[in-house]
Design a protein around this motif. Structure first.
Motif, PDB file in Angstrom:
ATOM      1  N   THR A 382      41.747  37.119  49.390  1.00  0.00           N
ATOM      2  CA  THR A 382      41.535  36.505  48.082  1.00  0.00           C
ATOM      3  C   THR A 382      41.745  34.994  48.129  1.00  0.00           C
ATOM      4  OG1 THR A 382      43.846  36.997  47.522  1.00  0.00           O
ATOM      5  CG2 THR A 382      42.170  38.590  46.830  1.00  0.00           C
ATOM      6  N   TYR A 383      42.494  34.506  49.109  1.00  0.00           N
ATOM      7  CA  TYR A 383      42.704  33.063  49.262  1.00  0.00           C
ATOM      8  C   TYR A 383      41.727  32.538  50.303  1.00  0.00           C
ATOM      9  CZ  TYR A 383      45.087  28.580  49.890  1.00  0.00           C
ATOM     10  OH  TYR A 383      45.384  27.234  49.945  1.00  0.00           O
ATOM     11  N   ASN A 480      41.606  41.512  49.729  1.00  0.00           N
ATOM     12  CA  ASN A 480      42.994  41.909  49.655  1.00  0.00           C
ATOM     13  C   ASN A 480      43.882  40.752  49.221  1.00  0.00           C
ATOM     14  OD1 ASN A 480      45.824  42.510  51.163  1.00  0.00           O
ATOM     15  ND2 ASN A 480      44.770  44.418  50.634  1.00  0.00           N
ATOM     16  N   ALA A 481      44.700  41.007  48.211  1.00  0.00           N
ATOM     17  CA  ALA A 481      45.589  39.969  47.697  1.00  0.00           C
ATOM     18  C   ALA A 481      46.778  39.727  48.623  1.00  0.00           C
ATOM     19  CB  ALA A 481      46.083  40.347  46.308  1.00  0.00           C
ATOM     20  N   ARG A 482      47.230  40.764  49.320  1.00  0.00           N
ATOM     21  CA  ARG A 482      48.352  40.581  50.242  1.00  0.00           C
ATOM     22  C   ARG A 482      47.956  39.690  51.420  1.00  0.00           C
ATOM     23  NH1 ARG A 482      53.141  39.236  51.279  1.00  0.00           N
ATOM     24  NH2 ARG A 482      54.040  40.085  53.197  1.00  0.00           N
ATOM     25  N   LEU A 483      46.767  39.902  51.952  1.00  0.00           N
ATOM     26  CA  LEU A 483      46.283  39.030  53.018  1.00  0.00           C
ATOM     27  C   LEU A 483      46.095  37.613  52.502  1.00  0.00           C
ATOM     28  CD1 LEU A 483      45.319  38.827  55.947  1.00  0.00           C
ATOM     29  CD2 LEU A 483      43.045  39.492  55.175  1.00  0.00           C
ATOM     30  N   ASP A 691      30.296  32.341  43.272  1.00  0.00           N
ATOM     31  CA  ASP A 691      31.260  31.988  44.318  1.00  0.00           C
ATOM     32  C   ASP A 691      31.191  30.502  44.642  1.00  0.00           C
ATOM     33  OD1 ASP A 691      30.977  35.075  46.229  1.00  0.00           O
ATOM     34  OD2 ASP A 691      32.105  34.560  44.432  1.00  0.00           O
ATOM     35  N   MET A 692      29.950  29.973  44.757  1.00  0.00           N
ATOM     36  CA  MET A 692      29.802  28.547  45.062  1.00  0.00           C
ATOM     37  C   MET A 692      30.328  27.683  43.922  1.00  0.00           C
ATOM     38  SD  MET A 692      26.005  28.645  46.803  1.00  0.00           S
ATOM     39  CE  MET A 692      25.998  26.870  47.023  1.00  0.00           C
ATOM     40  N   LEU A 693      30.076  28.117  42.667  1.00  0.00           N
ATOM     41  CA  LEU A 693      30.558  27.351  41.520  1.00  0.00           C
ATOM     42  C   LEU A 693      32.080  27.326  41.489  1.00  0.00           C
ATOM     43  CD1 LEU A 693      29.958  25.818  38.902  1.00  0.00           C
ATOM     44  CD2 LEU A 693      29.865  28.021  37.722  1.00  0.00           C
ATOM     45  N   VAL A 694      32.722  28.468  41.756  1.00  0.00           N
ATOM     46  CA  VAL A 694      34.187  28.526  41.743  1.00  0.00           C
ATOM     47  C   VAL A 694      34.767  27.664  42.859  1.00  0.00           C
ATOM     48  CG1 VAL A 694      36.139  30.060  42.136  1.00  0.00           C
ATOM     49  CG2 VAL A 694      34.292  30.766  40.627  1.00  0.00           C
ATOM     50  N   ASP A 695      34.140  27.708  44.036  1.00  0.00           N
ATOM     51  CA  ASP A 695      34.633  26.885  45.143  1.00  0.00           C
ATOM     52  C   ASP A 695      34.519  25.398  44.821  1.00  0.00           C
ATOM     53  OD1 ASP A 695      33.255  29.142  47.647  1.00  0.00           O
ATOM     54  OD2 ASP A 695      35.106  29.240  46.470  1.00  0.00           O
ATOM     55  N   PHE A 712      40.059  35.004  42.610  1.00  0.00           N
ATOM     56  CA  PHE A 712      39.322  36.231  42.339  1.00  0.00           C
ATOM     57  C   PHE A 712      40.307  37.397  42.280  1.00  0.00           C
ATOM     58  CE2 PHE A 712      34.845  35.264  42.456  1.00  0.00           C
ATOM     59  CZ  PHE A 712      34.831  34.004  43.038  1.00  0.00           C
ATOM     60  N   GLY A 713      40.260  38.111  41.177  1.00  0.00           N
ATOM     61  CA  GLY A 713      41.068  39.300  41.008  1.00  0.00           C
ATOM     62  C   GLY A 713      40.213  40.545  40.940  1.00  0.00           C
ATOM     63  N   ALA A 714      40.824  41.641  40.492  1.00  0.00           N
ATOM     64  CA  ALA A 714      40.090  42.905  40.397  1.00  0.00           C
ATOM     65  C   ALA A 714      38.998  42.853  39.348  1.00  0.00           C
ATOM     66  CB  ALA A 714      41.057  44.044  40.092  1.00  0.00           C
TER      67      ALA A 714
END
Length: 733
Positions: A382-383, A480-483, A691-695, A712-714
């Protein structure tokens, strides 16, 4: 249901006739049925036929209709029960029942509602009965013909309604399922077209033809005809699902390849009206390819298979780096400790849990290997670490530390957890029973033959004796949020270790993770400092003095014969032969006189050639100027000018934002952030992906926040709660 209630309100006489207990109960029942919104909304009751008439009529009402039609009134003695006279309504019902014998019975059958008018079933004898009814047949009122309401193709609709759900075979019978009935009706109406649009709303759970009223049926086939011509318009979502069910069952297509094309094309067009269909159609497209044996390459853009590819790449690299042949496993192990095992394997009981000493990854770095590993991690995290500001300024540092920490985490999970890291984060690979098109109305013509379909190495389907199983990684299919938390901690702690000016906000992390990151960052920075290339600094201002000293030394080494045997042209020149403070103070003149071996032109021997001095670019047309004693040398040092490359900041150094730039966001980016803050659907400009806009937004806000603003979440992208107030201030007018 109506007949079941009537049975509870009636009794049987000794002769078998049915009489009512109380007329008031029947009137109350009729009022309850007419007042029920659920029954009135049921598509089995036509609004045109029963608009002003009750669904169930009493015996008295039936007798009055017979009298009005000129039929003789059937006299019948009231039936007594328990010594009490029976209700008049019961006697009327008995009279109506006796009137249906013989000729009256044949006439009554001709007055019933046409087939399918009430959405009822058809019995094996061909009688039309109310669905669920077990009592006497209810006669229809004198209503206008349904043929006019159903249009010129009324016989097609009546034929479709007439398909019986009771099927007899070999003296035994069974009821058809809703899916079987739908497929039979769909094959009958495969080429049906109409011209009567429906402007109402049709909503149904697992919608089929049987759930539609006559007007809705006509509206659906009118809309479907336009869709097949390429005119896809927004309508009730249940209509869209019925059309998708038809394509899944192969209705209206020549072969499975055409069916997949139409299914994919309709999904791409209609998802602009209802994006929620993505949840089901993505699975149906995958099931369609598997069930009909199409080429898996048709699913090249499937998100699930893209996730599988990234997971396969990460799993292969993890097994490579956490195996006995990896650099970490090659380090000395504590005496008595166990040998390294593949990724995900657990240690035997009582084994040593000490960590190996040495680097987690080979040094000097294997850039290709680390790049592959970081790309796989970034695709499942997620990061987005490759979008970090530190990665743009110092990619080698962050790439190596992040990959080394990941390898250490593989080792930690292998030694301290029952499951490996990848199994803990993404789930285990298993084989489970599977139902094709489980969320759709689907009924195959015959059992599917045995087959094995592999979409990728970790995703396959098998059919044995008509039963399907699926083998894949059963777990989360999202990033994965943990990763992502591990990668963010690497980014944050490496910034602190390097003294990077843009720090990230600290978050609570496990102590063992912080120790691993601190160790890998320290080892990398120490190795980088020890193996840094040596820097040689040459002071060009000292060259003139060095050359003057060399000329003086060479002059002292000349013998008398060399000085006396020279030609007049080679006689030493006092001004150039002897070094002076003037020549030392003027670098240009000293360099000009010492060119060609350090001797002046007058000190050259008889066989020496005149010194060759390269002219400057601007004096290429006049060699005399280039050979003049006072001409400046081309490579003389000059002070750096403002704006020159020597005066520019070093590559990779952070550049502060320009003065006067009040907002780093564009109008489209500000509108997208405003929508996220309000919880409304965020607009995405045409020609770019979300995705490109968020980046781009995260990069634009990095200077102001020092961290990622959107993650990005669930449920999709959202603004981090800690930065909501900061973002509101940045987009405020």
């Amino acid at each position: 249901m109506v007949d079941a209630i009537l049975v509870g309100l009636t009794d049987k006489c000794p002769g078998g006739e049915t009489v009512a207990r109380n007329p008031a109960d029947i009137e109350q029942l009729i009022a309850r049925i007419n007042a029920s919104e659920r029954l009135r909304a049921n598509s089995r009751y036509s609004a045109e036929v029963y608009r002003d008439e009750p669904i169930v009529r009493t015996g008295r009402q039936l007798m009055k209709e017979r009298e009005a039609a000129g039929r003789p009134k059937q006299a019948s003695a009231p039936v007594k029960r328990g010594g009490q006279p029976a209700a008049t309504a019961g006697a009327a019902w008995q009279a109506s029942a006796s009137a249906t014998r013989g000729k009256d019975f044949r006439e009554a059958r001709q007055e019933r509602i046409p087939l399918g008018a009430m959405g009822g079933r058809v019995t094996s004898a061909g009688h039309a009965a109310v669905s669920g009814g077990t009592g006497p047949e209810v006669l229809a009122p004198q209503a206008p013909s349904r043929a006019f309401q159903l249009g010129p193709q009324a016989h097609r609709y009546q034929e479709m309604r007439g398909i019986s759900r009771w099927q007899e075979s070999g003296g035994r019978g069974r009821w058809l399922t809703e899916a079987e009935l739908f497929v039979r009706q769909a094959r009958l109406m495969a080429d049906m077209e109409d011209d009567h649009p429906y402007h109402g709303t049709f909503k149904s759970y697992f919608p089929t033809y049987n759930a539609m009223s006559d007007q809705q049926l006509r509206g659906y086939f009118t809309w479907r005809a336009a869709v097949r011509r390429g005119d896809i318009q927004e309508t009730s979502l249940s209509f869209a699902y019925v059309y998708l069910y038809e394509l899944i069952n192969g209705i209206g297509v020549a072969d499975p390849q055409e069916g997949f094309s139409r299914l994919h094309g309709f999904w791409q067009a209609y998802r602009t009206f209802s994006p929620e269909i993505d949840r089901f159609v993505r699975v149906w497209l995958r099931d369609y390819v598997v069930f009909y044996g199409l080429d898996p390459k048709l699913l090249a853009d499937d998100k699930t298979l893209g996730f599988d590819r990234a997971l396969i790449e990460l799993r292969e690299l993890s097994c490579l780096l956490d195996s006995p042949d990896s650099p970490a496993a090659a380090m000395p192990v504590t005496p008595g400790g166990p040998a390294a095992s593949p990724a995900g394997a657990s240690l035997r009981k009582g084994a040593s849990k000490k960590t190996r000493r040495g680097p987690a990854l080979p040094l000097p770095v294997d850039e290709a290997l680390e790049t592959r590993l970081l790309e796989s991690i970034d695709a499942l995290s997620t990061y987005r670490i490759r979008l970090s500001r530190l990665y743009k300024d110092h990619p080698d540092d962050l790439r190596h530390v992040a990959c080394a920490v990941y390898v250490r985490m593989l080792e930690y999970y292998r030694r301290n957890r029952k499951s490996g890291m990848l199994e803990s984060l993404f789930g285990k690979e298993a084989t489970m029973p599977y139902t094709m098109f489980a969320s759709a109305v689907f009924c195959p013509e015959s059992p599917h033959p045995d087959a094995l379909v592999e979409l990728d190495p970790i995703h396959s389907y098998r059919c044995e004796r008509g039963l399907w199983t699926c083998t894949r990684v059963f777990g989360t299919r999202e990033k994965n949020a943990r990763l992502g938390s591990i990668m963010r901690a690497c980014d944050r702690m490496l910034r602190d270790a390097m003294g990077y000016p843009y720090a990230l906000k600290a978050r609570p992390e496990p102590k063992y993770l912080e120790r691993i990151i601190d160790r890998e960052a320290t080892e990398w920075l120490a190795w980088k400092s020890a193996h840094a290339p040596r820097v040689i600094d040459i002071d060009l201002s000292k060259l003139s003095g060095i050359r003057s000293a060399a000329a003086e030394t060479r002059e002292a080494l000349l013998i008398d014969e060399e000085r006396e045997g020279g030609t007049p042209a080679s006689a030493p020149m006092p001004a150039a032969a002897a070094p002076s403070s003037t020549s030392a103070d003027v670098p240009g003149r000293a360099l000009a006189t010492d060119v060609g071996g350090g001797r002046g032109a007058a000190a050259a021997g008889p066989h020496d050639e005149p010194p060759a001095v390269a002219p400057r670019a601007g004096d290429a047309s006049s060699p005399e100027k280039a050979l003049a004693p006072d001409a400046p040398v081309a490579d003389a040092p000059k002070p750096p000018e403002a704006g020159s490359p020597l005066g520019a900041p070093a590559a990779g150094a952070p550049v502060p934002p320009a003065d006067g730039d009040t907002s780093p966001l564009t109008g489209e980016q500000a509108a997208y952030l405003a929508a996220l803050l309000e919880g409304a659907p965020a607009p995405v400009p045409a020609g770019t992906s979300e995705d490109m806009l968020v980046d781009a937004i995260n990069e634009a806000l990095y200077d102001a926040l020092g961290d990622t603003a959107i993650e990005f979440g669930a449920d999709g992208p959202r603004i981090i709660e800690d930065y909501e107030d900061d973002v509101r201030g940045l987009i405020a007018p």
